[in-house]
Design a protein around this motif. Structure first.
Motif, PDB file in Angstrom:
ATOM      1  N   GLY A 119       3.055   1.780   4.775  1.00  0.00           N
ATOM      2  CA  GLY A 119       3.385   0.825   3.711  1.00  0.00           C
ATOM      3  C   GLY A 119       2.970  -0.613   3.966  1.00  0.00           C
ATOM      4  N   CYS A 120       1.710  -0.840   4.352  1.00  0.00           N
ATOM      5  CA  CYS A 120       1.247  -2.197   4.673  1.00  0.00           C
ATOM      6  C   CYS A 120       1.411  -3.136   3.476  1.00  0.00           C
ATOM      7  N   CYS A 124       0.047   5.662   2.683  1.00  0.00           N
ATOM      8  CA  CYS A 124       0.700   6.395   3.771  1.00  0.00           C
ATOM      9  C   CYS A 124       2.035   5.737   4.088  1.00  0.00           C
ATOM     10  N   GLY A 146      -6.400   1.187   2.695  1.00  0.00           N
ATOM     11  CA  GLY A 146      -5.609   0.129   2.068  1.00  0.00           C
ATOM     12  C   GLY A 146      -6.462  -0.734   1.153  1.00  0.00           C
ATOM     13  N   CYS A 172      -5.776   0.009   7.720  1.00  0.00           N
ATOM     14  CA  CYS A 172      -6.924   0.914   7.720  1.00  0.00           C
ATOM     15  C   CYS A 172      -7.699   0.749   6.407  1.00  0.00           C
ATOM     16  N   CYS A 191       0.845  -1.188   0.000  1.00  0.00           N
ATOM     17  CA  CYS A 191       0.000   0.000   0.000  1.00  0.00           C
ATOM     18  C   CYS A 191       0.882   1.241   0.000  1.00  0.00           C
TER      19      CYS A 191
HETATM   20  S1  SF4 Z   1      -3.489   0.267   4.675  1.00  0.00           S
HETATM   21 FE1  SF4 Z   1      -3.843   2.232   5.701  1.00  0.00          FE
HETATM   22  S2  SF4 Z   1      -2.230   2.245   7.260  1.00  0.00           S
HETATM   23 FE2  SF4 Z   1      -1.612   0.687   5.802  1.00  0.00          FE
HETATM   24  S3  SF4 Z   1      -0.285   1.781   4.346  1.00  0.00           S
HETATM   25 FE3  SF4 Z   1      -2.367   1.810   3.500  1.00  0.00          FE
HETATM   26  S4  SF4 Z   1      -3.198   3.755   4.192  1.00  0.00           S
HETATM   27 FE4  SF4 Z   1      -1.419   3.341   5.473  1.00  0.00          FE
END
Ligand code: SF4
Ligand SMILES: Cc1cc2nc3c(=O)[nH]c(=O)nc-3n(C[C@H](O)[C@H](O)[C@H](O)COP(=O)(O)OP(=O)(O)OC[C@H]3O[C@@H](n4cnc5c(N)ncnc54)[C@H](O)[C@@H]3O)c2cc1C
Lengths: 113, 416
Positions: free
Chosen positions: A12-13, A9, A31, A28, A6
């Motif tokens: 980087g999940c 933000c 993603g 969150c 991701c």
């Molecule tokens: S899933 Fe949410 S917390 Fe994780 S990188 Fe994406 S935006 Fe950020």
């Protein structure tokens, strides 16, 4: 099953998406939205800069107001390269509406007096 | 000599946020000194987006982020001087600056906030082997040339170091028509954010070679070729693993170092972060001199710079109102298992605020528990699913817990 990173933000999940578009690994909800967009119609915001015609050796930074399709990035860059402005300019000032007919404008991101 | 309550040195994200907070806490006799011709520091050249998600809950470019602070500096009427370089500092807080407008000026300050940012390690600092042709340039310098002056640095580029600045420049140069041949990283992992590896390298099919470094630079006047070799676990070059790249530019993104030469003049103790040793008020070992932002420790997210700087600004106000007692008992803060550094390095008892500890881990870790301990006593613990060296971690401790502390606190990260 697909693995993605991701980019919404700095966290980087690592996301896993199965064949039914079920997303896991996202911290969150953004993603999930990202994963679906990335697998159906990947888009990116472009940031670059253009010349300020009445200020020697001066550039002003610009961005696309909405992300544009990934495969259009270089075409949009070519369009942006044709642009220039004259100072003063303000953040948010539109230099090109609907670049290449896309749902995205090119706007100034830096104040130059 | 002119007297002044507070001088802030540097007007980047840190200096502006510190000044704004000091002003909001009732300090009116203050001045920002900036050596550059504009406010904002390094953010002026960071035209990519990704700033402000914590501060403003939206994604901004560097110049947009800094403008929000400039607007506040102006709205609050905070005085600043541009093209004003601080050249000397004394222990009793005399600040000397020189500017075209004012000449050489000495100010007697009651408190000082250092917000001077950092500088980049260059070819000399990493003992780059081989020739020294033109075309070898640091990533930040290349960024300034390209984004501020509109000068393209080269056509075929190799990047050494996979920190965020190197990754951002890989994309930037590609968009401007250069061919980025690869990014080479000496460590077995990248120091950059995952999102930057995705959107700056993978998006453009730029290869990232881990555990590889430059073993030779070749070129008479202009760079002609870079040789990369694999390294072993001790970071020593393994023979016969060479890969050659014909290129005209080598970009170095090999680390940032806090800029503390002014503090060195006054023998202010420096820590392993290469920034000043500070307490929970971001106050150095010299009472009344504070430090924040990249000159304290290198940050990757500007939002945390602004946060830290607000604390420094608020603390300077406390100090000027005699509300910080530097004679309180001290508690040492130590980096334990898996932790490379912790900030602050010491804490004064009877703290005005709750405490935030900032740290980085030595290597990538999974399924961890972070402990804050004093002796055998666990003061707090935090479960973390993944920790990586490139991400600064913050954990909080209530000030009431300090009553349970003997003379030191150890922060460690352990397997769950
Ligand atoms: S899933 Fe949410 S917390 Fe994780 S990188 Fe994406 S935006 Fe950020
Ligand atoms: C190239 C780069 C890319 C980055 N990308 C991102 C990103 O994508 N997202 C993100 O969140 N963060 C990013 N960061 C991190 C973040 O932008 C910085 O950590 C933050 O802006 C640093 O602010 P600062 O005020 O500490 O330092 P700086 O912005 O460097 O400000 C220091 C100021 O002090 C002045 N100064 C220094 N010495 C003197 C002196 N003797 N007298 C007077 N003035 C002096 C300098 O001129 C400068 O203006 C990036 C950082 C860099 C370097």
């Amino acid at each position: 099953m697909k693995e993605l990173t991701c980019i919404v933000c700095p966290r980087g999940c690592r996301l896993q998406v199965d064949d039914n578009m079920n997303v896991t690994g996202n911290f969150c909800p953004r993603g999930k939205a990202y994963a679906i967009s990335e697998l159906t119609n990947p888009v990116r915001t472009i940031t670059t800069s253009i010349r300020v015609s009445n200020r020697p050796h001066t550039l002003v930074s610009v961005k696309t107001t909405n992300p544009v399709p990934k495969d259009k990035i270089f075409d949009v860059m070519k369009e942006i390269d044709k642009l220039s402005v004259s100072a003063p300019v303000r953040i948010g000032q539109v230099v090109k509406t609907r670049v290449l007919g896309l749902e995205s404008d090119i706007v100034i991101t830096k104040n130059i007096d | 000599m002119k007297q002044i309550d507070l001088v802030i040195i540097g007007s980047g994200a840190a200096g502006m946020a510190a000044a704004i907070e000091a002003k909001k806490n009732g300090i009116n006799d203050l001045l920002i000194l900036e050596k550059d011709e504009r406010l904002g520091g390094i953010l002026n050249q960071c035209i990519h987006n990704g700033f402000g998600l914590t501060e403003f809950k939206e994604e901004l470019t560097g110049p947009e982020y800094l403008q929000r602070f400039v607007d506040q500096v102006i709205a609050l009427g905070i005085p600043y001087k541009l093209n004003a370089q601080v050249t000397d500092l004394s222990k009793d807080k005399v600040v000397t600056y020189s500017s075209k407008e004012d000449g050489l000026v000495k100010l007697q300050a009651k408190a000082i906030i250092m917000a001077t940012g950092c500088y980049e390690r260059n070819a000399g600092a990493i003992m780059l082997p081989g020739d020294r042709p033109s075309g070898v340039i640091t990533a930040g310098t290349a960024q300034r040339y390209l984004n501020i002056n509109g000068l393209m640095v080269g056509k075929r580029v190799v990047i050494l170091g996979s920190g965020d600045i190197g990754l951002i420049m890989a994309r930037r140069l590609t968009l401007e028509g250069a061919k980025v041949l690869c990014v080479s990283e000496i460590m077995p992992y990248s120091n950059g954010l995952n999102r930057n590896i995705q959107q700056c390298l993978i998006d453009y099919d730029i290869p990232l070679y881990l555990s590889r470094t430059v073993s030779k630079v070749v070129g008479k006047d202009r760079l002609e070729k870079v040789v990369l070799s694999a390294v072993d676990e001790n970071l020593q070059i393994i023979p016969n693993t060479e890969m050659e790249f014909e290129c005209d530019t080598l970009i170095l993104s090999v680390g940032l170092i806090p800029y503390v030469s002014l503090l060195n003049y006054i023998d202010c103790p420096i820590s392993s972060t290469k920034g000043a040793v500070v307490n929970q008020y971001m106050e150095t070992e010299i009472p009344g001199i504070f430090s924040c932002g990249n000159c304290l420790h290198v940050h990757d997210v500007v939002d945390f710079v602004s946060q830290e700087a607000r604390l420094a600004g608020q603390s300077a106000a406390l100090y000027l109102k005699n509300q910080i007692n530097n004679n309180e008992d001290r508690i040492k803060i130590k980096a334990g298992n898996n932790i490379s550094y912790v900030l602050p390095q010491f804490v004064l008892k009877n703290s005005v605020n709750d405490l935030t500890f900032k740290f980085r881990v030595r290597k990538p870790l999974k399924d961890q528990v972070v402990f804050i301990r004093s002796g055998e006593t666990v003061l707090a613990k935090f479960v973390k699913s993944a920790l990586i060296p490139s991400e600064m971690v913050m954990v909080n401790l209530s000030k009431d817990k300090l009553d349970e502390v003997k003379d030191e606190i150890v922060i460690s990260s352990e397997d769950r």
